[in-house]
Design a protein around this motif. Structure first.
Motif, PDB file in Angstrom:
ATOM      1  N   MET A  83       0.830  -1.203   0.000  1.00  0.00           N
ATOM      2  CA  MET A  83       0.000   0.000   0.000  1.00  0.00           C
ATOM      3  C   MET A  83       0.865   1.254   0.000  1.00  0.00           C
ATOM      4  N   ASN A  84       1.967   1.228   0.743  1.00  0.00           N
ATOM      5  CA  ASN A  84       2.836   2.395   0.788  1.00  0.00           C
ATOM      6  C   ASN A  84       3.461   2.670  -0.585  1.00  0.00           C
ATOM      7  N   ARG A  85       3.810   1.598  -1.294  1.00  0.00           N
ATOM      8  CA  ARG A  85       4.391   1.768  -2.628  1.00  0.00           C
ATOM      9  C   ARG A  85       3.362   2.377  -3.585  1.00  0.00           C
ATOM     10  N   LEU A  86       2.117   1.915  -3.490  1.00  0.00           N
ATOM     11  CA  LEU A  86       1.059   2.465  -4.335  1.00  0.00           C
ATOM     12  C   LEU A  86       0.778   3.920  -3.964  1.00  0.00           C
ATOM     13  N   LYS A  87       0.830   4.235  -2.696  1.00  0.00           N
ATOM     14  CA  LYS A  87       0.585   5.600  -2.230  1.00  0.00           C
ATOM     15  C   LYS A  87       1.617   6.578  -2.784  1.00  0.00           C
ATOM     16  N   ALA A  88       2.842   6.097  -2.989  1.00  0.00           N
ATOM     17  CA  ALA A  88       3.912   6.953  -3.491  1.00  0.00           C
ATOM     18  C   ALA A  88       3.901   7.093  -5.008  1.00  0.00           C
ATOM     19  N   PHE A  89       3.036   6.348  -5.701  1.00  0.00           N
ATOM     20  CA  PHE A  89       2.967   6.401  -7.165  1.00  0.00           C
ATOM     21  C   PHE A  89       2.422   7.751  -7.590  1.00  0.00           C
ATOM     22  N   GLN A  90       3.186   8.491  -8.398  1.00  0.00           N
ATOM     23  CA  GLN A  90       2.818   9.865  -8.723  1.00  0.00           C
ATOM     24  C   GLN A  90       1.639   9.976  -9.683  1.00  0.00           C
ATOM     25  N   TYR A  91       1.344   8.902 -10.423  1.00  0.00           N
ATOM     26  CA  TYR A  91       0.249   8.953 -11.396  1.00  0.00           C
ATOM     27  C   TYR A  91      -1.015   8.269 -10.882  1.00  0.00           C
ATOM     28  N   SER A 109      -4.592   7.617  -9.865  1.00  0.00           N
ATOM     29  CA  SER A 109      -5.833   8.286 -10.246  1.00  0.00           C
ATOM     30  C   SER A 109      -6.627   8.689  -9.005  1.00  0.00           C
ATOM     31  N   VAL A 110      -7.597   9.579  -9.215  1.00  0.00           N
ATOM     32  CA  VAL A 110      -8.441  10.035  -8.109  1.00  0.00           C
ATOM     33  C   VAL A 110      -9.241   8.873  -7.538  1.00  0.00           C
ATOM     34  N   ALA A 111      -9.813   8.039  -8.413  1.00  0.00           N
ATOM     35  CA  ALA A 111     -10.592   6.886  -7.938  1.00  0.00           C
ATOM     36  C   ALA A 111      -9.723   5.941  -7.117  1.00  0.00           C
ATOM     37  N   ALA A 112      -8.484   5.730  -7.563  1.00  0.00           N
ATOM     38  CA  ALA A 112      -7.576   4.846  -6.834  1.00  0.00           C
ATOM     39  C   ALA A 112      -7.213   5.430  -5.478  1.00  0.00           C
ATOM     40  N   LYS A 113      -7.069   6.757  -5.404  1.00  0.00           N
ATOM     41  CA  LYS A 113      -6.764   7.394  -4.119  1.00  0.00           C
ATOM     42  C   LYS A 113      -7.880   7.153  -3.110  1.00  0.00           C
ATOM     43  N   TRP A 114      -9.128   7.248  -3.568  1.00  0.00           N
ATOM     44  CA  TRP A 114     -10.251   6.990  -2.669  1.00  0.00           C
ATOM     45  C   TRP A 114     -10.238   5.553  -2.177  1.00  0.00           C
ATOM     46  N   ARG A 115     -10.024   4.604  -3.079  1.00  0.00           N
ATOM     47  CA  ARG A 115     -10.016   3.192  -2.666  1.00  0.00           C
ATOM     48  C   ARG A 115      -8.849   2.898  -1.722  1.00  0.00           C
ATOM     49  N   LEU A 116      -7.690   3.492  -2.012  1.00  0.00           N
ATOM     50  CA  LEU A 116      -6.528   3.264  -1.165  1.00  0.00           C
ATOM     51  C   LEU A 116      -6.727   3.878   0.214  1.00  0.00           C
ATOM     52  N   ALA A 117      -7.393   5.023   0.247  1.00  0.00           N
ATOM     53  CA  ALA A 117      -7.690   5.644   1.540  1.00  0.00           C
ATOM     54  C   ALA A 117      -8.572   4.738   2.388  1.00  0.00           C
ATOM     55  N   LEU A 140      -4.600  11.127   2.031  1.00  0.00           N
ATOM     56  CA  LEU A 140      -4.841  10.734   0.647  1.00  0.00           C
ATOM     57  C   LEU A 140      -6.031  11.464   0.029  1.00  0.00           C
ATOM     58  N   ILE A 141      -7.094  11.668   0.792  1.00  0.00           N
ATOM     59  CA  ILE A 141      -8.310  12.263   0.233  1.00  0.00           C
ATOM     60  C   ILE A 141      -8.416  13.748   0.524  1.00  0.00           C
ATOM     61  N   LYS A 142      -7.399  14.329   1.169  1.00  0.00           N
ATOM     62  CA  LYS A 142      -7.435  15.752   1.486  1.00  0.00           C
ATOM     63  C   LYS A 142      -7.489  16.577   0.207  1.00  0.00           C
TER      64      LYS A 142
END
Length: 321
Positions: free
Chosen positions: A1-9, A11-19, A34-36
């Motif tokens: 999850m931390n590696r995905l969080k650091a991915f610069q590209y 998407s917005v939908a992915a940020k919500w799911r990861l949050a 993440l969702i701020k």
């Protein structure tokens, strides 16, 4: 999850799911970061492949995450939007419908109703009382003819939304309610002998082998079509000859497809269709049994976008000696 969080590209939908994943893992601070500043608005779109997404699907996923994170005020407004869209007389894909219902169910599970559902009803002279803490109450309805009367009286504090759900089977000879639009999808259905001569399937001599040919064209105005489904259902007096069990037959050669399901009385063909391209699919048949039968409509549609469809009307056919 931390590696995905650091991915610069990301998407917005992915940020919500990861949050949501961080919140469920107990990392509330990471989830909030993440969702701020993220917007809950989603631009309209529809995906026919890939993740099969849509703007309503993404809003439902955001609603689910907001519920998990306990942001009730923001989730409440999004709940109204998702529920209003589901309440419209509009077709939605299984992907969109499933995520929407899951999100609403999670919200309702966390935020209990303020009062019970209390109402009385009178159906064709027979009455009843309902007092339930559930969000949904169903009462079977039986009509002896096309006429009937139903009365409802709300005796509770909640707003009630009444629906009459009808189920049935179309009569033989009834074609699907759909409009053909060649600018979206063109379809031609022909019946020929094995040597290519056209014939009328309305009356066939018993024992005749013939070919059902369907040609579909993408005019290119809506882009690349994915997950297309061609449905051919044949009368019980005709038999499908499965040429996959036979040798190579150039007459029966068809366009490539993703998958084809050949059953006793029908053939389902699944494929993709590029812009300004056509595909042709052939089925070898035999007029096997004497009698009069109904040939159902031949239809083709995009499985994840019901605005892309075409059909050829059905009709009565006969097998004679």
């Amino acid at each position: 999850m931390n590696r995905l969080k650091a991915f610069q590209y990301l998407s917005v939908a992915a940020k919500w799911r990861l949050a949501g994943a961080y919140k469920l893992a107990g990392q509330t601070e990471a989830a909030n970061s993440l969702i701020k500043g993220l917007n809950t608005n989603v631009e309209p779109y529809t995906q026919m492949g890939g993740t099969f997404g849509s703007d309503l699907r993404d809003k439902a996923m955001i609603l689910e995450i907001l519920t998990i994170m306990g942001q009730r005020n923001t989730a409440n407004e999004l709940l109204r939007q998702v529920a209003a869209r589901l309440g419209q007389d509009t077709w939605y894909s299984t992907q969109t419908t499933a995520f929407s219902l899951i999100a609403i169910a999670n919200y309702c599970g966390v935020n209990k109703a303020g009062g019970k559902m209390t109402y009385t009803y009178k159906l064709n002279g027979t009455g009843g009382d309902v007092n339930s803490a559930s969000y949904v109450s169903q009462t079977p309805v039986a009509f002896k003819n096309t006429d009937g009367q139903l009365q409802l009286q709300n005796k509770g504090q909640n707003v009630l939304y009444a629906r009459l759900i009808l189920r049935g089977q179309p009569e033989a000879g009834t074609n699907p309610y759909a409009e053909n639009n060649p600018d979206v999808l063109g379809m031609q259905v022909q019946y020929t002998s094995r040597n290519g001569q056209q014939l009328d399937p309305g009356q066939l001599k018993q024992g005749t082998d013939f070919v059902a040919t369907v040609t579909l064209r993408n005019p290119g105005k809506r882009g690349y079509y994915e997950q297309m489904a061609l449905s051919q259902v044949f009368p019980s007096g005709w038999e499908i000859i499965n040429t996959r069990l036979m040798g190579n037959d150039s007459v029966m050669r068809s366009s490539p497809y993703t998958y084809q399901d050949i059953r006793d009385d029908r053939v389902y063909t699944y494929f993709n269709l590029e812009e300004n391209r056509s595909v042709t699919y052939r089925v070898l048949l035999n007029a096997a049994y004497l009698g009069r039968y109904y040939l159902p409509a031949t239809s083709c549609e995009a499985m994840y976008d019901n605005t892309i469809h075409a059909f050829a009307p059905g009709k009565w056919v006969e097998v004679v000696k």
